[in-house]
Write an enzyme that holds these catalytic residues in place. Structure first.
Site, PDB file in Angstrom:
ATOM      1  N   GLY A 294       0.792  -1.219   0.000  1.00 55.31           N
ATOM      2  CA  GLY A 294       0.000   0.000   0.000  1.00 55.31           C
ATOM      3  C   GLY A 294       0.831   1.278   0.000  1.00 55.31           C
TER       4      GLY A 294
ATOM      5  N   ASP B  59      -7.522   3.839   7.525  1.00 45.62           N
ATOM      6  CA  ASP B  59      -7.837   5.246   7.300  1.00 45.62           C
ATOM      7  C   ASP B  59      -9.307   5.494   6.992  1.00 45.62           C
ATOM      8  OD1 ASP B  59      -5.134   5.445   7.560  1.00 45.62           O
ATOM      9  OD2 ASP B  59      -4.743   6.264   5.573  1.00 45.62           O
TER      10      ASP B  59
ATOM     11  N   VAL C  82      -5.450  13.917   4.774  1.00 43.45           N
ATOM     12  CA  VAL C  82      -5.683  12.691   4.015  1.00 43.45           C
ATOM     13  C   VAL C  82      -7.165  12.537   3.720  1.00 43.45           C
ATOM     14  CG1 VAL C  82      -5.532  10.166   4.099  1.00 43.45           C
ATOM     15  CG2 VAL C  82      -3.689  11.551   5.076  1.00 43.45           C
TER      16      VAL C  82
ATOM     17  N   GLY D 298       1.202  19.548   9.439  1.00 43.44           N
ATOM     18  CA  GLY D 298       1.067  18.268  10.115  1.00 43.44           C
ATOM     19  C   GLY D 298       2.322  17.448   9.853  1.00 43.44           C
ATOM     20  N   ALA D 299       2.268  16.153  10.156  1.00 45.12           N
ATOM     21  CA  ALA D 299       3.448  15.302  10.020  1.00 45.12           C
ATOM     22  C   ALA D 299       4.028  15.333   8.610  1.00 45.12           C
ATOM     23  CB  ALA D 299       3.100  13.868  10.427  1.00 45.12           C
ATOM     24  N   ILE D 300       3.176  15.199   7.596  1.00 42.83           N
ATOM     25  CA  ILE D 300       3.673  15.169   6.219  1.00 42.83           C
ATOM     26  C   ILE D 300       4.343  16.485   5.860  1.00 42.83           C
ATOM     27  CG2 ILE D 300       2.980  15.026   3.787  1.00 42.83           C
ATOM     28  CD1 ILE D 300       0.745  13.106   4.670  1.00 42.83           C
TER      29      ILE D 300
ATOM     30  N   HIS E 288      22.450   4.813  31.881  1.00 39.62           N
ATOM     31  CA  HIS E 288      23.192   6.070  31.695  1.00 39.62           C
ATOM     32  C   HIS E 288      24.483   5.803  30.915  1.00 39.62           C
ATOM     33  CE1 HIS E 288      24.864  10.019  32.666  1.00 39.62           C
ATOM     34  NE2 HIS E 288      26.010   9.402  32.941  1.00 39.62           N
TER      35      HIS E 288
ATOM     36  N   LYS F 247      11.048   7.985   5.149  1.00 41.08           N
ATOM     37  CA  LYS F 247      12.092   7.840   6.163  1.00 41.08           C
ATOM     38  C   LYS F 247      13.456   7.618   5.517  1.00 41.08           C
ATOM     39  CE  LYS F 247       8.752   8.447   8.714  1.00 41.08           C
ATOM     40  NZ  LYS F 247       7.927   8.830   7.571  1.00 41.08           N
TER      41      LYS F 247
END
Length: 464
Positions: free
Chosen positions: A40, A310, A271, A182-184, A443, A51
């Site tokens: 998809g 979606d 979207v 937004g994110a995009i 740490h 990414k």
């Protein structure tokens, strides 16, 4: 009529392919209908290839600032075509991975466009126009989404582009206007700015990444401006003139109209669902405001027909679609899955600095009537962040003052998308603030900031 199946899934994105594999594991005979590449949008044109592009940008940034790390690199330059090529290769490899998983799990792939028919049937039209009808005991619709278009911002894939075209441009634009933060929007703004494109972000709301905590929004805007990105909030693109060589963008601001010139405009305003032509109306499936109505286990009002991802109400995120797919098929198989907790869904944005969050923002917690304790730990006080040269950002946590419930966690900084799962798991296990404080964190790590932020909420913080 073609052979019968226990389950037919329409769409092979992260909702569809995960549902299909889980169904096969549960003993079902499964087929997946897909008109394009397996995986998809997410694997082929979304999560994964973006990414890959962002990693290329990050590597270039490292090289460009190599002197900060005591390394002298000369004559580094961007190979834009090479970056795009690598991104496509990564996406192609992931799609082949889905082919392997389908073969391993004996899932049949039916190439073509799927359309629901009455009686739990699916009509598939292949690329030559041939129609074949398949029948199943259950059908899951997982057709996903695409770039939403505004009336005054029609995508022509030349000068006004969506996220898909932004990944495969022939050449790097000198100037770009990104509409939507937004994110995009912010991910592409970071990518193109980091490789030398002059970027302006236009956001209708009064702050960037408006779904995030307000302090996160302020930090990202500061970081973006510091890196050279122009940010226009409380602003609206009212017109784009594409007649000339480039674009003339009219922006309505609080102070009046402004004209921006650029090579391309990226529309990143959300979207839209892919519901057209898939037969929902023909079989009587109810929809509302462009979403399919389903119950807690994704069953529609029509017996044997389900919908996930979606196209149903909820966050349009790949990991949400996958979780919904698993719950859906487990219910179909007679298992007893729990409904998905939409209040504990992590959100991640992969610009630089990265953003990750889960649960309520500070404002939402107050509006919900909680008396709260808020703790914040800046990465400027983190030894690992200093050593990595990544001191921008912070971790912010919100607890219920009465019972210690972890209401929300908000992070902005390097690699925080890899850190948020701690908060998601802890919240699911009903972990309190004091339990986080007493959980020994290694740490030096960036993750120590979570423990320190929790300690700050209870006035026990050590390193600030």
């Amino acid at each position: 009529m073609a052979s019968n199946y226990d389950l037919i899934v329409i769409g092979s994105g992260p909702g569809g392919y995960v549902a299909a594999i889980r169904a096969s594991q549960l003993g079902m005979k499964v087929a997946v209908v897909e008109k394009a590449e397996l995986g998809g949008i997410c694997l082929n044109w979304g999560c994964i290839p973006t990414k890959a592009l962002l990693k290329s940008a990050q590597v270039f940034e490292y090289i460009s600032h190599s002197k900060d790390y005591g390394i002298d690199v000369k004559d580094a330059s961007v190979d834009f075509t090479g970056m795009v090529k690598r991104s496509r290769e990564v996406a192609g490899g992931m799609s082949k991975g889905i082919q392997f998983l389908f073969k391993k799990n004996k899932i049949e792939v039916i190439n073509g466009f799927g359309k629901l028919q009455k009686g739990k049937k699916v009509e598939v039209t292949d690329d030559k126009g041939k129609k074949t009808t398949y029948e199943a005991k259950s059908v899951i619709v997982a057709t996903g989404g695409r770039s939403r278009e505004l009336p005054n911002l029609p995508i022509d894939n030349k000068k006004i582009i969506g996220y898909r075209q932004a990944m495969v441009l022939d050449k790097q634009p000198k100037k770009m206007v990104v509409v939507g933060s937004g994110a995009i929007g912010v991910e592409f703004a970071y990518f193109y700015n980091s490789i030398g494109t002059e970027v302006t972000v236009v956001e209708f709301m009064d702050r960037v990444v408006p779904v995030e905590d307000e302090e996160v929004s302020k930090q990202l805007e500061r970081s973006f401006k510091k890196s050279g990105i122009s940010v226009m909030t409380s602003s609206e693109v009212t017109n784009v003139d594409t007649k000339g060589k480039g674009c003339k963008v009219t922006v309505k601001t609080k102070k009046g109209e402004e004209q921006l010139e650029c090579d391309v405009v990226l529309s990143a305003v959300g979207v839209a669902t892919n519901l057209e032509g898939i037969g929902l109306e023909d079989v009587g499936v109810k929809t509302e405001k462009g979403k399919v109505l389903v119950d807690d286990f994704y069953k529609t009002n029509v017996d044997g027909v389900y919908a996930i991802g979606d196209i149903v109400h909820g966050p349009a995120l790949a990991h949400v679609a996958s979780a919904e797919g698993i719950i859906c098929v487990e219910k179909i198989a007679g298992e007893k899955p729990q409904p998905l907790d939409y209040g504990n869904i992590p959100g991640c944005t992969y610009c630089s600095p990265e953003i990750a969050s889960v649960g309520m923002t500070e404002k939402q917690a107050k509006e919900a009537g909680y008396e709260i304790k808020v703790g914040k730990f800046p990465f400027s006080a983190s030894g690992k962040a200093s050593a990595a040269g990544a001191k921008e950002g912070f971790v912010k946590v919100i607890f219920d003052a009465k019972y210690g419930e972890w209401l929300g966690c908000h992070m902005i900084g390097a690699n925080v998308t890899e850190m948020i799962a701690e908060a998601v798991a802890a919240r699911r296990l009903e972990t309190t603030g004091h339990e986080i404080i007493k959980t020994v964190h290694p740490h030096p790590t960036m993750s120590e900031a979570v423990m320190e932020a929790a300690a700050a909420a209870y006035d026990e913080v050590i390193h600030i």
